[in-house]
Write a protein that holds these residues in place. Structure first.
Motif, PDB file in Angstrom:
ATOM      1  N   GLU A 142      47.429  21.382  20.741  1.00 32.14           N
ATOM      2  CA  GLU A 142      47.688  20.605  19.526  1.00 32.14           C
ATOM      3  C   GLU A 142      46.341  20.206  18.937  1.00 32.14           C
ATOM      4  O   GLU A 142      45.473  19.696  19.647  1.00 32.14           O
ATOM      5  N   GLN A 143      46.134  20.424  17.691  1.00 30.01           N
ATOM      6  CA  GLN A 143      44.821  20.120  17.142  1.00 30.01           C
ATOM      7  C   GLN A 143      44.865  19.883  15.642  1.00 30.01           C
ATOM      8  O   GLN A 143      45.810  20.250  14.962  1.00 30.01           O
ATOM      9  N   SER A 144      43.788  19.274  15.126  1.00 33.14           N
ATOM     10  CA  SER A 144      43.749  18.977  13.697  1.00 33.14           C
ATOM     11  C   SER A 144      43.031  20.056  12.905  1.00 33.14           C
ATOM     12  O   SER A 144      43.008  20.022  11.679  1.00 33.14           O
ATOM     13  N   ASN A 145      42.389  21.009  13.602  1.00 31.83           N
ATOM     14  CA  ASN A 145      41.742  22.120  12.923  1.00 31.83           C
ATOM     15  C   ASN A 145      42.198  23.401  13.615  1.00 31.83           C
ATOM     16  O   ASN A 145      43.094  23.357  14.436  1.00 31.83           O
ATOM     17  N   THR A 146      41.568  24.532  13.251  1.00 31.55           N
ATOM     18  CA  THR A 146      41.928  25.775  13.943  1.00 31.55           C
ATOM     19  C   THR A 146      40.716  26.268  14.718  1.00 31.55           C
ATOM     20  O   THR A 146      39.664  26.518  14.121  1.00 31.55           O
ATOM     21  N   LEU A 156      34.849  28.682  18.076  1.00 35.14           N
ATOM     22  CA  LEU A 156      34.544  28.453  16.658  1.00 35.14           C
ATOM     23  C   LEU A 156      35.641  27.573  16.080  1.00 35.14           C
ATOM     24  O   LEU A 156      36.816  27.948  16.077  1.00 35.14           O
ATOM     25  N   LYS A 157      35.236  26.390  15.620  1.00 29.39           N
ATOM     26  CA  LYS A 157      36.208  25.510  14.969  1.00 29.39           C
ATOM     27  C   LYS A 157      36.142  25.730  13.464  1.00 29.39           C
ATOM     28  O   LYS A 157      35.080  25.577  12.853  1.00 29.39           O
ATOM     29  N   LEU A 158      37.266  26.101  12.876  1.00 38.51           N
ATOM     30  CA  LEU A 158      37.348  26.218  11.419  1.00 38.51           C
ATOM     31  C   LEU A 158      37.973  24.925  10.913  1.00 38.51           C
ATOM     32  O   LEU A 158      39.122  24.613  11.246  1.00 38.51           O
ATOM     33  N   GLN A 206      30.408  26.610  19.084  1.00 38.43           N
ATOM     34  CA  GLN A 206      29.892  25.906  20.252  1.00 38.43           C
ATOM     35  C   GLN A 206      30.051  26.746  21.497  1.00 38.43           C
ATOM     36  O   GLN A 206      30.877  27.661  21.546  1.00 38.43           O
ATOM     37  N   ARG A 207      29.299  26.372  22.526  1.00 38.67           N
ATOM     38  CA  ARG A 207      29.492  26.982  23.844  1.00 38.67           C
ATOM     39  C   ARG A 207      30.906  26.662  24.310  1.00 38.67           C
ATOM     40  O   ARG A 207      31.342  25.516  24.234  1.00 38.67           O
ATOM     41  N   PHE A 208      31.641  27.668  24.758  1.00 34.34           N
ATOM     42  CA  PHE A 208      32.975  27.438  25.310  1.00 34.34           C
ATOM     43  C   PHE A 208      32.834  27.115  26.795  1.00 34.34           C
ATOM     44  O   PHE A 208      32.046  27.747  27.498  1.00 34.34           O
ATOM     45  N   LEU A 209      33.558  26.123  27.255  1.00 34.68           N
ATOM     46  CA  LEU A 209      33.500  25.718  28.665  1.00 34.68           C
ATOM     47  C   LEU A 209      34.778  26.203  29.338  1.00 34.68           C
ATOM     48  O   LEU A 209      35.801  25.519  29.323  1.00 34.68           O
ATOM     49  N   PRO A 210      34.729  27.422  29.920  1.00 37.34           N
ATOM     50  CA  PRO A 210      35.977  28.061  30.355  1.00 37.34           C
ATOM     51  C   PRO A 210      36.662  27.340  31.509  1.00 37.34           C
ATOM     52  O   PRO A 210      37.880  27.352  31.619  1.00 37.34           O
ATOM     53  N   GLY A 327      42.134  12.966  25.333  1.00 38.36           N
ATOM     54  CA  GLY A 327      42.283  14.347  24.867  1.00 38.36           C
ATOM     55  C   GLY A 327      41.015  14.885  24.214  1.00 38.36           C
ATOM     56  O   GLY A 327      40.975  16.033  23.783  1.00 38.36           O
ATOM     57  N   GLN A 328      39.986  14.074  24.127  1.00 38.00           N
ATOM     58  CA  GLN A 328      38.731  14.499  23.492  1.00 38.00           C
ATOM     59  C   GLN A 328      37.603  14.574  24.510  1.00 38.00           C
ATOM     60  O   GLN A 328      36.423  14.555  24.136  1.00 38.00           O
ATOM     61  N   VAL A 329      37.967  14.623  25.790  1.00 43.15           N
ATOM     62  CA  VAL A 329      36.945  14.750  26.830  1.00 43.15           C
ATOM     63  C   VAL A 329      37.359  15.847  27.804  1.00 43.15           C
ATOM     64  O   VAL A 329      38.540  16.019  28.103  1.00 43.15           O
ATOM     65  N   ILE A 339      34.057  16.016  23.167  1.00 48.03           N
ATOM     66  CA  ILE A 339      34.182  17.003  22.092  1.00 48.03           C
ATOM     67  C   ILE A 339      34.705  16.330  20.819  1.00 48.03           C
ATOM     68  O   ILE A 339      35.157  15.179  20.867  1.00 48.03           O
ATOM     69  N   ASP A 340      34.644  17.058  19.721  1.00 50.46           N
ATOM     70  CA  ASP A 340      35.312  16.652  18.481  1.00 50.46           C
ATOM     71  C   ASP A 340      34.787  15.336  17.905  1.00 50.46           C
ATOM     72  O   ASP A 340      35.491  14.330  17.886  1.00 50.46           O
ATOM     73  N   PHE A 341      33.555  15.383  17.380  1.00 50.21           N
ATOM     74  CA  PHE A 341      32.921  14.184  16.817  1.00 50.21           C
ATOM     75  C   PHE A 341      33.232  14.029  15.325  1.00 50.21           C
ATOM     76  O   PHE A 341      32.470  13.437  14.588  1.00 50.21           O
TER      77      PHE A 341
HETATM   78  N1  ADP Z   1      33.576  23.642  24.153  1.00 50.24           N
HETATM   79  C1  ADP Z   1      34.851  23.769  24.533  1.00 50.24           C
HETATM   80  N2  ADP Z   1      35.181  24.403  25.678  1.00 50.24           N
HETATM   81  C2  ADP Z   1      36.476  24.534  26.065  1.00 50.24           C
HETATM   82  N3  ADP Z   1      37.522  24.087  25.353  1.00 50.24           N
HETATM   83  C3  ADP Z   1      37.266  23.442  24.202  1.00 50.24           C
HETATM   84  C4  ADP Z   1      35.928  23.237  23.737  1.00 50.24           C
HETATM   85  N4  ADP Z   1      35.982  22.577  22.567  1.00 50.24           N
HETATM   86  C5  ADP Z   1      37.289  22.374  22.308  1.00 50.24           C
HETATM   87  N5  ADP Z   1      38.076  22.885  23.291  1.00 50.24           N
HETATM   88  C6  ADP Z   1      39.555  22.876  23.320  1.00 50.24           C
HETATM   89  O1  ADP Z   1      40.023  22.993  21.991  1.00 50.24           O
HETATM   90  C7  ADP Z   1      40.826  21.865  21.622  1.00 50.24           C
HETATM   91  C8  ADP Z   1      40.548  21.454  20.180  1.00 50.24           C
HETATM   92  O2  ADP Z   1      39.188  21.094  20.031  1.00 50.24           O
HETATM   93  P1  ADP Z   1      38.754  19.865  19.117  1.00 50.24           P
HETATM   94  O3  ADP Z   1      37.266  19.935  18.966  1.00 50.24           O
HETATM   95  O4  ADP Z   1      39.316  18.582  19.654  1.00 50.24           O
HETATM   96  O5  ADP Z   1      39.409  20.277  17.728  1.00 50.24           O
HETATM   97  P2  ADP Z   1      40.315  19.490  16.676  1.00 50.24           P
HETATM   98  O6  ADP Z   1      39.363  18.962  15.659  1.00 50.24           O
HETATM   99  O7  ADP Z   1      41.190  20.544  16.115  1.00 50.24           O
HETATM  100  O8  ADP Z   1      41.060  18.394  17.401  1.00 50.24           O
HETATM  101  C9  ADP Z   1      40.447  20.787  22.635  1.00 50.24           C
HETATM  102  O9  ADP Z   1      41.494  19.888  22.864  1.00 50.24           O
HETATM  103  C10 ADP Z   1      40.110  21.593  23.868  1.00 50.24           C
HETATM  104  O10 ADP Z   1      41.287  21.892  24.586  1.00 50.24           O
END
Ligand code: ADP
Ligand code: MG
Length: 457
Positions: A142-146, A156-158, A206-210, A327-329, A339-341
């Motif tokens: 669930e998220q506010s962006n794609t 990549l956050k759009l 951003q770097r993805f944290l798998p 949900g932002q950590v 994440i998500d500043f």
């Molecule tokens: N760097 C990352 N590595 C792994 N998963 C991430 C990362 N950044 C975001 N995510 C995943 O993507 C989701 C949405 O990211 P977020 O930055 O919170 O976007 P939104 O603005 O859409 O809420 C997060 O809840 C998390 O599950």
């Protein structure tokens, strides 16, 4: 494509009116969409499939918001893209191109090459060596962006709802990277452009944290362990979260310190308190009018807010996260990452960019611990004497304390500002009351019971 990109979007306007409210990221679901019109549209790929980048203006209730769209066009839409279909015009299927791996690869390649195309700047951060030609998949959460994940490497956050100026998500990530902050996912690139002559951020790489685990999932798993443990107390069950909560508190304090060092800080007095408390009272007025269940707590809430107005010591302000919750950590092998500043998507841009008390972030996290503790009990008929409710309260208390204690190890103890922290927490809870009332009525008891507990009303 025979018509111009702008004509394509104009012809899709009616279909978009239907489609937008079905999208998780669309912020105006509570109001009817009056009109949709292109502000700008450019072609990024000509062919079959074709790719159009567009900014649209969505009018609702007399006000308007701008959103970013990536529209794909194909003579034939393959079955796996059926869910992305928006409408058909001039025999071409028009669909959400963020779902089309044949098109999204280009965005990463352009960032890797640092190219400009059709007025958009695809940039990588200084020194970032990016692998290209990776396939993307959308993030399911669930998220506010794609957000799109490329391989195991990048995300990549759009941005969907656009703000004027560089998006705070990018500004704050870059500032934290300059401080070599360990508690962020490294920013690697951006898509920047302009709308009506103003700079706008369209994307952030951003770097993805798998291997990272979501803080909310970890916290609620711990609560579930406790509930299954019967008589046991939080400290005695295997899934105790307090150690994590403490480290999370330390990490948030370190992020605050880095933000203050990188972007400055200040100190505010009367004026900030007055405007903060006025805003809290106004929000309360509005929510009271909509949710009768809140009226039992009106007195307790108003006095808690007014107590903050009476404070005499100055308040430290700085750039903050702005929408901090579990949900932002993310928990990685090395520690917690924030994440998500972007801040609260519903808040006006000027508010999101202003210097604010870091206690707002602390209050957000404290509310989140309360939510994590109580979510399993939603719809559960037990009263306040009930054993599970007791366990939930114990869990929340223990982890809230651990979080504050961790924070206090790296910065001033937030509990020393009890009056302001309480007012900020209650203000958040009032917001939650409105949200739950409108969206998930069965959850309304979560913020209401917190308000009752905090105010003693
Ligand atoms: N760097 C990352 N590595 C792994 N998963 C991430 C990362 N950044 C975001 N995510 C995943 O993507 C989701 C949405 O990211 P977020 O930055 O919170 O976007 P939104 O603005 O859409 O809420 C997060 O809840 C998390 O599950
Ligand atoms: Mg988010």
């Amino acid at each position: 494509m025979t018509s111009s990109p702008t004509e394509v979007i104009t012809e899709l306007a009616d279909a978009l009116k239907e489609w937008l409210p079905t999208q998780r990221w669309f912020a105006g679901k509570d109001r009817a969409v009056e009109s949709v019109a292109p502000v700008q549209a450019v072609s990024l790929v000509d062919g079959d499939p074709a790719l159009v980048h567009s900014v649209i203006e969505v009018r609702q209730n007399g006000s308007s918001d701008r959103y970013q769209l990536l529209i794909g066009l194909r003579t034939e839409l393959p079955e796996h893209l059926g869910h992305a279909w928006i409408g058909t015009r001039a025999q071409l299927a028009c669909y959400d191109a963020t779902q089309d791996t044949e098109l999204t690869g280009l965005l990463l390649d352009l960032i890797a090459r640092g190219e400009s195309l059709a007025g958009l700047d695809f940039q990588h951060e200084a020194g970032a060596q990016l692998e290209s030609a990776l396939k993307s998949r959308p993030v399911g959460a669930e998220q506010s962006n794609t957000s799109l994940v490329y391989g195991h490497h990048y995300i990549l956050k759009l941005f969907r709802k656009l703000v004027t100026g560089t998006n705070p998500d990018l500004t704050l990530h870059r500032a934290l990277q300059r401080q070599q902050c360990e508690h962020i996912a490294e920013p690697l690139g951006a898509i920047q452009g302009s709308v009506d002559g103003d700079d706008v951020t369209f994307g952030m790489l951003q770097r993805f944290l798998p291997a990272a685990a979501d803080g909310w999932a970890m916290a609620t798993a711990s609560v579930r362990d406790l509930m299954a443990g019967g008589e046991k107390h939080p400290e005695d069950v295997g899934g105790d979260f307090a150690g994590e909560a403490r480290r999370l508190g330390q990490s948030v304090a370190e992020v605050h310190a880095d933000l203050a060092e990188a972007l400055g800080s200040g100190s505010e007095g009367r004026e900030l308190l007055e405007s903060t408390v006025d805003a809290m009272q106004r929000r309360l007025d509005a929510v009271l009018a909509a949710v009768p269940e809140l009226s039992a707590h009106e007195h307790g809430l108003r006095s808690a807010f007014e107590a903050a107005r009476e404070l005499t010591s100055p308040i430290a302000v700085q750039h903050i996260h702005g929408d901090l919750h579990l949900g932002q950590v993310l928990r990685t092998a090395h520690g917690w990452v924030l994440i998500d500043f972007e801040g609260e998507p519903a808040a006006p841009a000027a508010e999101r960019l202003s210097l604010r008390s870091p206690l707002r972030d602390v209050a957000g996290m404290l509310r989140s611990f309360d939510y994590a503790a109580h979510q399993l009990l939603v719809g559960y008929p037990g009263g306040s004497e009930d054993q599970l409710t007791e366990r939930a309260l114990e869990w929340a208390r223990r982890n809230r304390d651990a979080f504050c204690a961790g924070y206090a190890e790296k910065a001033a103890d937030p509990r020393e500002h009890a009056v302001l922290l309480r007012a900020l927490e209650l203000d958040k809870a009032v917001y939650e009351v409105a949200y739950e009332h409108g969206n998930r009525p069965e959850w309304l008891a979560v913020p209401l019971s917190s308000i009752a507990r905090i105010t003693g009303s």
